[in-house]
Design a protein around this motif. Structure first.
Motif, PDB file in Angstrom:
ATOM      1  N   THR A 195       4.973   3.853  -2.085  1.00  0.00           N
ATOM      2  CA  THR A 195       4.038   2.768  -2.361  1.00  0.00           C
ATOM      3  C   THR A 195       4.803   1.452  -2.345  1.00  0.00           C
ATOM      4  OG1 THR A 195       2.600   4.200  -3.647  1.00  0.00           O
ATOM      5  CG2 THR A 195       2.386   1.840  -4.017  1.00  0.00           C
ATOM      6  N   ILE A 196       4.335   0.535  -1.520  1.00  0.00           N
ATOM      7  CA  ILE A 196       4.916  -0.805  -1.418  1.00  0.00           C
ATOM      8  C   ILE A 196       4.075  -1.732  -2.295  1.00  0.00           C
ATOM      9  CG2 ILE A 196       5.481  -2.733   0.116  1.00  0.00           C
ATOM     10  CD1 ILE A 196       7.070  -0.185   0.778  1.00  0.00           C
ATOM     11  N   VAL A 197       4.734  -2.398  -3.235  1.00  0.00           N
ATOM     12  CA  VAL A 197       4.044  -3.351  -4.119  1.00  0.00           C
ATOM     13  C   VAL A 197       4.666  -4.715  -3.940  1.00  0.00           C
ATOM     14  CG1 VAL A 197       3.319  -1.624  -5.802  1.00  0.00           C
ATOM     15  CG2 VAL A 197       5.525  -2.720  -6.070  1.00  0.00           C
ATOM     16  N   ARG A 198       3.895  -5.727  -4.154  1.00  0.00           N
ATOM     17  CA  ARG A 198       4.393  -7.106  -4.056  1.00  0.00           C
ATOM     18  C   ARG A 198       4.130  -7.817  -5.360  1.00  0.00           C
ATOM     19  NH1 ARG A 198       6.625  -6.165   0.416  1.00  0.00           N
ATOM     20  NH2 ARG A 198       5.523  -6.061   2.342  1.00  0.00           N
TER      21      ARG A 198
ATOM     22  N   GLY B  55       0.831  -1.206   0.000  1.00  0.00           N
ATOM     23  CA  GLY B  55       0.000   0.000   0.000  1.00  0.00           C
ATOM     24  C   GLY B  55       0.859   1.246   0.000  1.00  0.00           C
ATOM     25  N   THR B  56       0.219   2.378   0.071  1.00  0.00           N
ATOM     26  CA  THR B  56       0.925   3.659   0.104  1.00  0.00           C
ATOM     27  C   THR B  56       1.062   4.122   1.537  1.00  0.00           C
ATOM     28  OG1 THR B  56       0.109   4.257  -2.080  1.00  0.00           O
ATOM     29  CG2 THR B  56       0.896   6.056  -0.696  1.00  0.00           C
ATOM     30  N   TRP B  57       2.288   4.451   1.914  1.00  0.00           N
ATOM     31  CA  TRP B  57       2.619   4.907   3.252  1.00  0.00           C
ATOM     32  C   TRP B  57       3.045   6.370   3.188  1.00  0.00           C
ATOM     33  CZ3 TRP B  57       2.229   1.977   7.707  1.00  0.00           C
ATOM     34  CH2 TRP B  57       1.873   0.648   7.508  1.00  0.00           C
ATOM     35  N   HIS B  58       2.605   7.155   4.160  1.00  0.00           N
ATOM     36  CA  HIS B  58       2.922   8.583   4.228  1.00  0.00           C
ATOM     37  C   HIS B  58       3.764   8.833   5.479  1.00  0.00           C
ATOM     38  CE1 HIS B  58      -0.077   9.286   1.086  1.00  0.00           C
ATOM     39  NE2 HIS B  58      -0.796   8.388   1.719  1.00  0.00           N
TER      40      HIS B  58
END
Length: 130
Positions: free
Chosen positions: A127-130, A102-105
């Motif tokens: 943004t963390i993608v897998r 997801g996107t982390w702020h």
């Protein structure tokens, strides 16, 4: 510019925290990285230490006690549910690990040796993608 003030104290800390996300080719606003890298679930934040107080007086590195990083999937800083304290006031980098997809702020504030706190920096995201 961020400022730290208590109404009873004549000196205020002016903090210019240019927060930068640097993990795996990150930029100043957002980045995503492949799942197979060791940094796939982390974000490394870097910043510049403040040099002056709001009243124009110089601020030495020894007067900065620590930094607080607030982060989460929420865009609003006040709604973010995670915080990390960087106890070394001379540090200018911190890695947040264990981030889920997801996107982390992220935002940062400084606290000086008198306990005065800056306002939160501008946010950056990853943004963390897998």
């Amino acid at each position: 510019m961020l400022s730290l003030c208590r109404k009873t104290l004549p000196s205020c800390l002016a903090v210019t925290l240019g927060l930068l996300l640097t993990a795996c080719g990150g930029g100043s606003s957002s980045s995503s990285i492949p799942d197979n890298t060791p940094e796939a679930d982390s974000a490394t934040l870097t910043w510049q230490a403040p040099l002056t107080r709001a009243n124009g007086e110089s601020l030495s590195m020894g007067e900065i006690e620590k930094y607080v990083v607030r982060y989460g999937p929420e865009q609003s800083i006040g709604e973010r549910s995670f915080e990390a304290t960087v106890e070394d006031g001379q540090a200018m980098e911190h890695t947040v690990a264990g981030l889920s997809t997801g996107t982390w702020h992220f935002a940062l504030k400084a606290i000086d040796t008198n306990g005065l706190e800056s306002e939160w920096s501008d946010s950056v995201s990853k943004t963390i993608v897998r």
